[in-house]
Design a protein around this motif. Sequence first.
Motif, mmCIF file in Angstrom:
data_model
loop_
_atom_site.group_PDB
_atom_site.id
_atom_site.type_symbol
_atom_site.label_atom_id
_atom_site.label_comp_id
_atom_site.label_asym_id
_atom_site.label_seq_id
_atom_site.Cartn_x
_atom_site.Cartn_y
_atom_site.Cartn_z
ATOM 1 N N ILE A 321 5.625 13.910 -1.716
ATOM 2 C CA ILE A 321 5.985 13.108 -2.376
ATOM 3 C C ILE A 321 7.606 14.402 -2.769
ATOM 4 C CG2 ILE A 321 5.805 11.898 -4.060
ATOM 5 C CD1 ILE A 321 2.984 10.962 -3.652
ATOM 6 N N TRP A 322 8.635 13.608 -3.114
ATOM 7 C CA TRP A 322 9.836 14.153 -3.831
ATOM 8 C C TRP A 322 9.565 13.797 -4.946
ATOM 9 C CZ3 TRP A 322 15.138 10.589 -4.936
ATOM 10 C CH2 TRP A 322 15.774 11.790 -5.158
ATOM 11 N N LYS A 339 1.549 9.350 -11.069
ATOM 12 C CA LYS A 339 0.921 8.265 -10.013
ATOM 13 C C LYS A 339 1.206 7.080 -10.466
ATOM 14 C CE LYS A 339 -4.182 8.138 -12.425
ATOM 15 N NZ LYS A 339 -3.800 6.833 -12.552
ATOM 16 N N ASP A 340 1.323 6.572 -11.652
ATOM 17 C CA ASP A 340 1.184 5.228 -12.700
ATOM 18 C C ASP A 340 3.615 4.764 -11.673
ATOM 19 O OD1 ASP A 340 -1.211 5.289 -12.522
ATOM 20 O OD2 ASP A 340 -0.846 6.095 -14.435
ATOM 21 N N THR A 341 3.626 6.094 -12.117
ATOM 22 C CA THR A 341 5.116 5.566 -11.397
ATOM 23 C C THR A 341 6.119 5.801 -10.196
ATOM 24 O OG1 THR A 341 5.479 7.799 -12.581
ATOM 25 C CG2 THR A 341 6.287 6.688 -13.540
ATOM 26 N N TYR A 342 5.282 6.879 -8.948
ATOM 27 C CA TYR A 342 5.801 6.465 -8.385
ATOM 28 C C TYR A 342 5.726 5.124 -7.117
ATOM 29 C CZ TYR A 342 1.319 7.207 -5.445
ATOM 30 O OH TYR A 342 0.296 7.032 -4.857
ATOM 31 N N THR A 343 6.462 5.246 -6.034
ATOM 32 C CA THR A 343 6.313 4.287 -5.310
ATOM 33 C C THR A 343 7.077 4.828 -3.580
ATOM 34 O OG1 THR A 343 8.707 3.508 -5.161
ATOM 35 C CG2 THR A 343 7.921 2.723 -7.137
ATOM 36 N N ARG A 676 4.841 -3.803 -9.396
ATOM 37 C CA ARG A 676 4.911 -2.766 -8.979
ATOM 38 C C ARG A 676 3.136 -3.123 -8.280
ATOM 39 N NH1 ARG A 676 7.398 1.888 -9.563
ATOM 40 N NH2 ARG A 676 8.116 2.575 -11.352
ATOM 41 N N GLY A 677 2.190 -3.667 -8.949
ATOM 42 C CA GLY A 677 0.816 -4.482 -8.440
ATOM 43 C C GLY A 677 0.096 -3.478 -9.944
ATOM 44 N N SER A 678 -0.872 -3.396 -9.823
ATOM 45 C CA SER A 678 -2.065 -2.898 -10.759
ATOM 46 C C SER A 678 -1.855 -1.148 -10.170
ATOM 47 C CB SER A 678 -2.838 -3.538 -10.423
ATOM 48 O OG SER A 678 -3.348 -5.143 -10.971
ATOM 49 N N HIS A 686 -3.195 0.377 -4.971
ATOM 50 C CA HIS A 686 -1.654 -0.160 -4.357
ATOM 51 C C HIS A 686 -1.685 1.038 -4.442
ATOM 52 C CE1 HIS A 686 -2.927 -4.310 -5.513
ATOM 53 N NE2 HIS A 686 -3.747 -3.605 -5.859
ATOM 54 N N ILE A 687 0.136 1.682 -3.945
ATOM 55 C CA ILE A 687 1.340 1.618 -4.181
ATOM 56 C C ILE A 687 2.044 1.372 -4.553
ATOM 57 C CG2 ILE A 687 1.637 2.043 -2.018
ATOM 58 C CD1 ILE A 687 2.240 5.289 -2.326
#
Length: 687
Positions: A321-322, A339-343, A676-678, A686-687
């Motif tokens: 991941i960048w 983990k809560d902000t990446y896509t 983002r989903g949950s 989710h991601i």
Amino acid sequence: MNFIFSLLLLTLANAANSTTHYLDWTVSWTHANPDGLKERLVPAINGEWPLPVLRVNRGDRIIANITNDLNEPARNSTIHWHGLFMNGSNDMDGVPFLTQCPGPQNNSYIYNFTVDQPGTYWYHTHIENLYPDGYRQMLLVDDDGAWFEDLVDEEISFTLTDWYDTVTETIFTDSFEVIYNPTGAEPLPNSILFNDTLSPRWEVQSNKTYRLRIANIGAFSGFYFYMPNKTFQIVEVDGIYTEPAEAELIYIATAQRYSLLVNITDDDDVIPMVQIADSSLYDLIPPHLQLNRTGFLYVGNPDESKFEALDNTGIFETAPIWNLTDNSEAAGVTDPLTKDTYTSDNLIWYDDMQLVPYDHEPLLEPVDLNYTLHLTMGLLGNGLPYAFLNDISYTAPKVPTLYSVLSAPSDDVANNATIYGSNTHSLIMEHNQVVQFILNNDDTGKHPFHMHGHAFQCVQRGPDEGQTNFVPYNETADAGDYPTYPMRRDTFVVLPNSHFLIRVRADNPGIWFFHCHIDWHMSQGLALVLVEAPAQIRQNYKVHPISSNQIETCTNVGVSMTGNAANNTNDFFDLSGQNLQYKDLPPGFTARGIVALVFSCICAFIGLGFLCWYGTTDTTEGEAREAERIIENELMTSADAETRDFVNEALHHDQQSYSPGKSNGYVRERSIDSSRGSAGNSSESHI
């Protein structure tokens, strides 16, 4: 002379060792529920779904008798053998109104062709939005001459795909190609599938090298693929062997294929294989949509607990991941990636432009013919969303284009693009010309373009411009620094607001489709037709004429086999009656629009005047309570449980602690999370 003699002996040996595969397939409806969410209709072959994986050797012949039993709902049927060049067998390519007539119900159609190229391919129907319903599967062509043959001990093949719980044609007509979808937002899948299931497993053995053959057979979604703590070697893309290229994570657009070599070591026990949907393609992401799946390779008999699918945290900790904090100043980011902000946009994927074909085919030059294409999305006069190349939304002709070539009165007439219709967007290529295509993508989405009949050289691809201004190809700034041995494949992605440049030698006479392989976009008209070497096509079919089976199919479906795109046979340049796209939206206001605008303005001024009068009067306590009661009732009637709790808090919070700024901030946070989903619910994965 010795070389020619050796080549002849090799050809004869291959012919002697070749096999003919006779397929007697009946396509009909059955029911399936691969995501566990909803049982639905799917197309079956001989009563089975998923469809059979085809495996043949290079040089083998396929004779497939396809009987269409798709009734209730009734559907026509064709099969396109994706990635196979069909050299000398253009009428076997399986594209309705280009190379054949549609195969109607209770009709049999015969495909008969030789497979003369190795690699990883797939087959799918090319008609009536049907392949996303499950009318698709892998086609594997083996080759004893692959350079990596001695490195491979065993092989595993699988597909990645998106999945819709409703018949695709229903989605298209009820919610996609409709006036209340003016932006053309693509329907979101209900699930993503790993080998047409959720969490597949394959047993492997230590100290062996496996060839993973992967195909994205989805309708819309691109996928990232990686294996935690593993690197692999890319050795094939879209049927083209490559120099070995080490990678940790790849991007597989719809219709693309990869072969990867993976070593299993003594330390391996359970090896996850992670599939992640490219969420940048989706306009909105509902909380229930799981955007990743995990398949597994395993050694021996590991504990069942080790087959746990990776959740958001697991992917964040194992994927390349960048980390935006390392580039925070350039990216305008001040908070660390979590983990809560990446896509999926934060994933680092191997750039396929770096791949080098193993045969080292040099850059095709000089260029004999150049076509520049401008991709846009927009509305036509009926208010529906369409896709365009140079303002043309592909519209099928009344006579299949191949048959127009063959029935033209002369080679000169066949070599004139006019006869193939103004809305088929037909481009002529002369035999053995080097043809360059520049595709400028004036859209904020990725588009994987596939060319039938060829694997083209990928000479240049512009950078991902995201949501910024459109950056077309600039001949002065971009030309010149081209690879010596360009990567080749048959499906290539143009990035958002960007461009690509590809080249191909017109050495395969035929009618070839060039289109975006996102099925929603192709159905909107994002396609054109390559009419390659018309004189040679006509000569080929004098030797090998159209079969009686094809003639019978056209008769049964009521489609003419002679004439131009408008089915005119007397004057091939008379296109009156041809199929046309809808007219453009009229510029400015129509008379009806002006009347509507005037009355809307009058109503607006009356409404504003009433608000001004009402706002200057005192509001009684009873009126305020009644207004609050109405708002609360309206909100609570349509809201879900979470929203009702939020409304209760907002409407009944203690007056002393009420803060407009804090309340607005909470609303924004909830909006971001839902997009983002949950993300915070790791069990949803989710991601």
